[in-house]
Design a protein around this motif. Structure first.
Motif, PDB file in Angstrom:
ATOM      1  N   TRP A  93       0.813  -1.222   0.000  1.00 29.10           N
ATOM      2  CA  TRP A  93       0.000   0.000   0.000  1.00 29.10           C
ATOM      3  C   TRP A  93       0.845   1.269   0.000  1.00 29.10           C
ATOM      4  N   HIS A  94       1.790   1.373   0.911  1.00 31.43           N
ATOM      5  CA  HIS A  94       2.579   2.604   0.990  1.00 31.43           C
ATOM      6  C   HIS A  94       3.390   2.814  -0.288  1.00 31.43           C
ATOM      7  N   GLY A  95       3.928   1.738  -0.835  1.00 31.94           N
ATOM      8  CA  GLY A  95       4.659   1.849  -2.094  1.00 31.94           C
ATOM      9  C   GLY A  95       3.759   2.321  -3.218  1.00 31.94           C
ATOM     10  N   PHE A  96       2.516   1.863  -3.206  1.00 28.08           N
ATOM     11  CA  PHE A  96       1.537   2.293  -4.208  1.00 28.08           C
ATOM     12  C   PHE A  96       1.236   3.783  -4.069  1.00 28.08           C
ATOM     13  N   VAL A  97       1.058   4.258  -2.840  1.00 27.85           N
ATOM     14  CA  VAL A  97       0.813   5.683  -2.613  1.00 27.85           C
ATOM     15  C   VAL A  97       2.002   6.507  -3.112  1.00 27.85           C
ATOM     16  N   GLN A  98       3.202   6.078  -2.811  1.00 26.39           N
ATOM     17  CA  GLN A  98       4.408   6.772  -3.270  1.00 26.39           C
ATOM     18  C   GLN A  98       4.460   6.826  -4.800  1.00 26.39           C
ATOM     19  N   TYR A  99       4.169   5.703  -5.433  1.00 28.24           N
ATOM     20  CA  TYR A  99       4.224   5.621  -6.893  1.00 28.24           C
ATOM     21  C   TYR A  99       3.230   6.589  -7.529  1.00 28.24           C
ATOM     22  N   CYS A 100       2.008   6.600  -7.011  1.00 30.85           N
ATOM     23  CA  CYS A 100       0.981   7.485  -7.565  1.00 30.85           C
ATOM     24  C   CYS A 100       1.399   8.950  -7.444  1.00 30.85           C
ATOM     25  N   LEU A 101       1.925   9.306  -6.298  1.00 30.78           N
ATOM     26  CA  LEU A 101       2.353  10.684  -6.069  1.00 30.78           C
ATOM     27  C   LEU A 101       3.463  11.071  -7.047  1.00 30.78           C
ATOM     28  N   ALA A 102       4.384  10.155  -7.286  1.00 33.06           N
ATOM     29  CA  ALA A 102       5.494  10.422  -8.207  1.00 33.06           C
ATOM     30  C   ALA A 102       5.005  10.627  -9.638  1.00 33.06           C
ATOM     31  N   GLN A 103       3.850  10.020  -9.993  1.00 39.48           N
ATOM     32  CA  GLN A 103       3.296  10.167 -11.332  1.00 39.48           C
ATOM     33  C   GLN A 103       2.413  11.411 -11.467  1.00 39.48           C
ATOM     34  N   GLY A 104       2.174  12.101 -10.341  1.00 37.65           N
ATOM     35  CA  GLY A 104       1.276  13.249 -10.372  1.00 37.65           C
ATOM     36  C   GLY A 104      -0.186  12.857 -10.230  1.00 37.65           C
ATOM     37  N   TRP A 105      -0.456  11.655  -9.688  1.00 36.41           N
ATOM     38  CA  TRP A 105      -1.826  11.192  -9.437  1.00 36.41           C
ATOM     39  C   TRP A 105      -2.102  11.416  -7.952  1.00 36.41           C
ATOM     40  N   LEU A 106      -2.973  12.350  -7.658  1.00 31.10           N
ATOM     41  CA  LEU A 106      -3.086  12.862  -6.298  1.00 31.10           C
ATOM     42  C   LEU A 106      -4.396  12.449  -5.623  1.00 31.10           C
ATOM     43  N   GLY A 107      -4.359  12.424  -4.301  1.00 28.85           N
ATOM     44  CA  GLY A 107      -5.546  12.096  -3.516  1.00 28.85           C
ATOM     45  C   GLY A 107      -5.287  11.088  -2.415  1.00 28.85           C
ATOM     46  N   LEU A 108      -4.225  10.293  -2.551  1.00 27.21           N
ATOM     47  CA  LEU A 108      -3.925   9.243  -1.585  1.00 27.21           C
ATOM     48  C   LEU A 108      -2.941   9.667  -0.510  1.00 27.21           C
ATOM     49  N   GLU A 109      -2.428  10.904  -0.605  1.00 27.05           N
ATOM     50  CA  GLU A 109      -1.314  11.324   0.250  1.00 27.05           C
ATOM     51  C   GLU A 109      -1.615  11.247   1.750  1.00 27.05           C
ATOM     52  N   ASN A 110      -2.868  11.466   2.145  1.00 19.83           N
ATOM     53  CA  ASN A 110      -3.213  11.389   3.574  1.00 19.83           C
ATOM     54  C   ASN A 110      -3.151   9.959   4.103  1.00 19.83           C
ATOM     55  N   LEU A 111      -3.121   8.986   3.207  1.00 13.10           N
ATOM     56  CA  LEU A 111      -3.126   7.571   3.588  1.00 13.10           C
ATOM     57  C   LEU A 111      -1.730   6.955   3.536  1.00 13.10           C
ATOM     58  N   ALA A 112      -0.717   7.805   3.573  1.00 10.87           N
ATOM     59  CA  ALA A 112       0.664   7.331   3.531  1.00 10.87           C
ATOM     60  C   ALA A 112       1.007   6.499   4.758  1.00 10.87           C
ATOM     61  N   LEU A 113       1.913   5.565   4.571  1.00 13.44           N
ATOM     62  CA  LEU A 113       2.531   4.758   5.620  1.00 13.44           C
ATOM     63  C   LEU A 113       1.561   3.824   6.354  1.00 13.44           C
ATOM     64  N   ILE A 114       0.384   3.610   5.805  1.00 18.44           N
ATOM     65  CA  ILE A 114      -0.514   2.598   6.371  1.00 18.44           C
ATOM     66  C   ILE A 114       0.001   1.234   5.929  1.00 18.44           C
ATOM     67  N   PRO A 115       0.291   0.333   6.861  1.00 22.78           N
ATOM     68  CA  PRO A 115       0.818  -0.974   6.460  1.00 22.78           C
ATOM     69  C   PRO A 115      -0.243  -1.813   5.753  1.00 22.78           C
ATOM     70  N   GLY A 116       0.225  -2.779   4.971  1.00 28.63           N
ATOM     71  CA  GLY A 116      -0.707  -3.675   4.299  1.00 28.63           C
ATOM     72  C   GLY A 116      -0.600  -3.605   2.799  1.00 28.63           C
ATOM     73  N   THR A 117      -1.590  -4.187   2.126  1.00 25.96           N
ATOM     74  CA  THR A 117      -1.592  -4.275   0.673  1.00 25.96           C
ATOM     75  C   THR A 117      -2.787  -3.533   0.083  1.00 25.96           C
ATOM     76  N   VAL A 118      -2.726  -3.324  -1.227  1.00 31.73           N
ATOM     77  CA  VAL A 118      -3.832  -2.674  -1.937  1.00 31.73           C
ATOM     78  C   VAL A 118      -5.117  -3.481  -1.797  1.00 31.73           C
ATOM     79  N   GLY A 119      -5.015  -4.796  -1.891  1.00 32.02           N
ATOM     80  CA  GLY A 119      -6.211  -5.632  -1.816  1.00 32.02           C
ATOM     81  C   GLY A 119      -6.888  -5.606  -0.462  1.00 32.02           C
ATOM     82  N   ALA A 120      -6.127  -5.346   0.590  1.00 28.61           N
ATOM     83  CA  ALA A 120      -6.705  -5.284   1.935  1.00 28.61           C
ATOM     84  C   ALA A 120      -7.380  -3.943   2.200  1.00 28.61           C
ATOM     85  N   ALA A 121      -7.004  -2.906   1.457  1.00 29.09           N
ATOM     86  CA  ALA A 121      -7.501  -1.555   1.727  1.00 29.09           C
ATOM     87  C   ALA A 121      -9.024  -1.445   1.689  1.00 29.09           C
ATOM     88  N   PRO A 122      -9.711  -1.981   0.676  1.00 30.45           N
ATOM     89  CA  PRO A 122     -11.171  -1.870   0.667  1.00 30.45           C
ATOM     90  C   PRO A 122     -11.866  -2.749   1.692  1.00 30.45           C
TER      91      PRO A 122
END
Length: 338
Positions: A93-122
């Motif tokens: 999850w955190h790596g995904f948030v970092q990647y999106c931010l680096a691409q200029g895809w914004l909105g996930l920044e408040n959810l940084a450093l939450i442990p786990g995976t993308v599939g667990a998030a929902p």
């Protein structure tokens, strides 16, 4: 695809609880699902495991555990203002948030450093600092084990609520999340979310903060407040912030003028569980190998050698104390895997 018997899971959960799964299989690609289906149908019980960051594992799990390790991020559609992206469930999850931010895809920044995976998030509808992930999810792709086919859940079908979803409430192992689609903003339409005092008062976020500045501030705040699981095993925030009626809030406020709470919908308030726990004297309290963290009362930690039995004992004692003192029932956030 290898099927493991009596697989030790201590290194696969962030609380580092000793646990053995009767069977375990790793899903590395969605193409393996037809091969995995007979194994899942044959198992009397199933559990899906991502990063193991929001679970309390029993000493022995009499079930087939499916560890999701799929990887991949792709753009589905894009405009000058928005982008629709899809991430595979096994992405960190955190790596995904970092990647999106680096691409200029914004909105996930408040959810940084939450442990786990993308599939667990929902599943848990993760949230932090004024954002819940359902606000950004377009749809969730799942393998329905009961029907042996891929299905798509739009945001409404996911039945999201506070730290909850249809996936969390369904029969364990019925749905295996394979990918999640997010609709994110470009710089032209992005708006910062800074309602929480930790952000609004942060010295680096005065004026017109960027998404990167918010991301960095959230990481800094979380690192200061929360112990890293690799250093001190924990499952993050262990209790949900309880939601009470406006009437109960007013009664509590009269008795406890420093009560920390936030309006939640109509005629309801969300109480800060950490404040309740600290006021009840549990901050830094330890019972054997488990306790509530000295800097963040909301975080239950494993000081070494703890089992799920000892975690459960502390949780029940703490909940009982909170109920007696405030007439508020705390609810455990991590899922208990039996």
């Amino acid at each position: 695809m290898q099927l493991y018997q009596d697989y030790h899971l201590a290194s696969a959960n962030t609380l580092s609880l000793p646990s053995v799964a009767k069977q375990l299989v790793c899903l590395d690609h969605v193409d393996q699902l037809p091969e995995l289906q007979p194994l899942m149908e044959a198992a009397a019980r199933r559990w899906v495991l991502g990063g193991g960051s929001n679970m309390v594992l029993a000493n022995y799990i009499d079930a087939l555990v499916i560890k999701v390790q799929t990887k991949g991020i792709r753009i589905l559609s894009e405009t000058t203002d928005q982008v629709l992206i899809e991430a595979q469930a096994g992405e960190n999850w955190h790596g995904f948030v970092q990647y999106c931010l680096a691409q200029g895809w914004l909105g996930l920044e408040n959810l940084a450093l939450i442990p786990g995976t993308v599939g667990a998030a929902p599943v848990q509808n993760i949230g932090a600092y004024g954002i819940e992930v359902d606000q950004l999810i377009e749809q969730v792709q799942v393998w329905d084990v009961a029907q042996a086919k891929m299905c798509v859940f739009n945001s409404a079908a996911c039945q999201f609520s506070y730290r909850d979803s249809v996936f969390k409430r369904s029969l364990p192992g019925r749905y295996l999340i394979t990918a999640v689609q997010f609709r994110l903003q470009k710089k032209s339409t992005w708006q910062p979310v800074m309602r929480y005092p930790d952000l609004s008062s942060h010295p680096d976020l005065q004026g017109e903060p960027t998404a990167l500045a918010i991301f960095n501030a959230v990481v800094q705040i979380r690192q200061r407040k929360l112990p890293a699981p690799a250093v001190l095993p924990n499952a993050g925030s262990f209790f949900k912030n309880p939601i009470v009626s406006a009437r109960q809030y007013e009664v509590l406020l009269q008795n406890y003028p420093t009560l920390v709470a936030y309006p939640y919908g109509e005629d309801q308030y969300k109480l800060a569980a950490g404040w309740l726990i600290e006021q009840a004297g549990w901050k830094g309290k330890q019972l054997g190998p488990v306790g509530m963290h000295k800097n963040q009362a909301l975080v239950l930690v494993n000081y070494g050698g703890a089992t799920s039995t000892e975690v459960r004992a502390l949780v029940e004692m703490l909940k009982r104390d909170i109920k007696q003192k405030f007439d508020v029932l705390l609810e455990q956030e991590p899922i208990a895997v039996q």
